[in-house]
Scaffold this motif. Structure first.
Motif, mmCIF file in Angstrom:
data_model
loop_
_atom_site.group_PDB
_atom_site.id
_atom_site.type_symbol
_atom_site.label_atom_id
_atom_site.label_comp_id
_atom_site.label_asym_id
_atom_site.label_seq_id
_atom_site.Cartn_x
_atom_site.Cartn_y
_atom_site.Cartn_z
ATOM 1 N N VAL A 131 -3.544 -8.301 0.583
ATOM 2 C CA VAL A 131 -4.228 -8.248 1.869
ATOM 3 C C VAL A 131 -4.971 -6.918 1.953
ATOM 4 O O VAL A 131 -4.478 -5.881 1.509
ATOM 5 C CB VAL A 131 -3.230 -8.423 3.045
ATOM 6 N N ASP A 132 -6.188 -6.992 2.477
ATOM 7 C CA ASP A 132 -7.020 -5.810 2.669
ATOM 8 C C ASP A 132 -7.772 -6.052 3.976
ATOM 9 O O ASP A 132 -8.607 -6.956 4.049
ATOM 10 C CB ASP A 132 -7.984 -5.664 1.489
ATOM 11 N N LEU A 133 -7.466 -5.274 5.004
ATOM 12 C CA LEU A 133 -8.034 -5.544 6.311
ATOM 13 C C LEU A 133 -8.259 -4.265 7.103
ATOM 14 O O LEU A 133 -7.765 -3.207 6.760
ATOM 15 C CB LEU A 133 -7.132 -6.504 7.087
ATOM 16 N N ARG A 134 -9.004 -4.423 8.182
ATOM 17 C CA ARG A 134 -9.228 -3.336 9.133
ATOM 18 C C ARG A 134 -8.320 -3.582 10.334
ATOM 19 O O ARG A 134 -8.060 -4.728 10.694
ATOM 20 C CB ARG A 134 -10.687 -3.297 9.567
ATOM 21 N N ARG A 191 5.004 -7.117 2.681
ATOM 22 C CA ARG A 191 6.062 -6.573 1.836
ATOM 23 C C ARG A 191 5.882 -5.075 1.628
ATOM 24 O O ARG A 191 6.827 -4.301 1.701
ATOM 25 C CB ARG A 191 6.090 -7.296 0.490
ATOM 26 N N GLU A 192 4.650 -4.672 1.328
ATOM 27 C CA GLU A 192 4.373 -3.253 1.091
ATOM 28 C C GLU A 192 2.884 -3.002 1.226
ATOM 29 O O GLU A 192 2.085 -3.936 1.158
ATOM 30 C CB GLU A 192 4.835 -2.817 -0.296
ATOM 31 N N GLY A 193 2.524 -1.741 1.405
ATOM 32 C CA GLY A 193 1.113 -1.407 1.485
ATOM 33 C C GLY A 193 0.887 -0.004 1.997
ATOM 34 O O GLY A 193 1.834 0.763 2.185
ATOM 35 N N ARG A 194 -0.393 0.290 2.221
ATOM 36 C CA ARG A 194 -0.761 1.632 2.655
ATOM 37 C C ARG A 194 -1.832 1.573 3.743
ATOM 38 O O ARG A 194 -2.851 0.901 3.584
ATOM 39 C CB ARG A 194 -1.285 2.432 1.472
ATOM 40 N N HIS A 195 -1.567 2.302 4.825
ATOM 41 C CA HIS A 195 -2.539 2.476 5.903
ATOM 42 C C HIS A 195 -3.409 3.690 5.613
ATOM 43 O O HIS A 195 -2.901 4.716 5.171
ATOM 44 C CB HIS A 195 -1.832 2.715 7.235
ATOM 45 N N THR A 196 -4.695 3.568 5.896
ATOM 46 C CA THR A 196 -5.603 4.707 5.856
ATOM 47 C C THR A 196 -6.248 4.819 7.232
ATOM 48 O O THR A 196 -6.987 3.921 7.649
ATOM 49 C CB THR A 196 -6.695 4.521 4.779
ATOM 50 N N PHE A 253 -5.944 -1.230 5.966
ATOM 51 C CA PHE A 253 -4.632 -1.462 5.375
ATOM 52 C C PHE A 253 -4.834 -2.285 4.118
ATOM 53 O O PHE A 253 -5.549 -3.296 4.134
ATOM 54 C CB PHE A 253 -3.689 -2.202 6.327
ATOM 55 N N ALA A 254 -4.204 -1.862 3.035
ATOM 56 C CA ALA A 254 -4.224 -2.629 1.785
ATOM 57 C C ALA A 254 -2.785 -2.783 1.324
ATOM 58 O O ALA A 254 -2.035 -1.804 1.285
ATOM 59 C CB ALA A 254 -5.049 -1.915 0.721
ATOM 60 N N GLY A 255 -2.396 -4.020 1.006
ATOM 61 C CA GLY A 255 -1.015 -4.230 0.592
ATOM 62 C C GLY A 255 -0.775 -5.614 0.037
ATOM 63 O O GLY A 255 -1.706 -6.336 -0.320
ATOM 64 N N VAL A 256 0.512 -5.972 0.004
ATOM 65 C CA VAL A 256 0.962 -7.251 -0.550
ATOM 66 C C VAL A 256 1.868 -7.918 0.477
ATOM 67 O O VAL A 256 2.776 -7.287 1.032
ATOM 68 C CB VAL A 256 1.730 -7.041 -1.874
ATOM 69 N N LEU A 257 1.638 -9.217 0.704
ATOM 70 C CA LEU A 257 2.488 -9.996 1.604
ATOM 71 C C LEU A 257 3.742 -10.448 0.857
ATOM 72 O O LEU A 257 3.801 -10.411 -0.374
ATOM 73 C CB LEU A 257 1.725 -11.211 2.127
#
Length: 124
Positions: A96-99, A64-69, A86-90
């Protein structure tokens, strides 16, 4: 002596892509791809062209939304590879917090001709 790093047009485009994705600008991010570009992502059939990518980013994407670093960028002649987090919301409300790793190939006109995404997930 301090080294000065120059950012190339390809690297700038990749960073701009993540800004547009995180802002939810579907039309803007899709316009960065060539008309016949291919996007490959785990869990989806390869997406080819603007129409399929617009459908994906416009609603089929589970995020749904999130931010890439972006943590690392490696550039070749007509390609850029990145990895980051990436950290965000499904759409179902889960966080969700993943590489991730992405590999971008460029067409002669500077648009993305191909993108491949990989996630660090415990599958095997």
């Amino acid at each position: 002596m301090t080294a000065t790093l120059q950012t190339t047009a390809h690297v700038t485009s990749v960073h701009r892509y993540y800004e547009l994705v995180d802002a939810g600008d579907v039309a803007g991010l899709v316009s960065m791809f060539s008309q016949d570009a291919t996007y490959r992502r785990p869990g989806y059939e390869p997406m080819v062209g603007h129409q399929e990518m617009s459908a994906f980013y416009g609603g089929a994407r589970v995020i749904r939304e999130g931010r890439h670093t972006v943590e690392k960028v490696v550039e070749g002649e007509e390609e850029v590879a990145v990895y980051g987090t990436f950290a965000g919301v499904l759409h179902d409300g889960r966080n969700v917090d993943l590489r991730f790793s992405d590999f971008f190939e460029f067409a002669a006109d500077g648009h993305f001709s191909r993108r491949d995404t990989f996630f660090f997930a415990p599958l095997v």
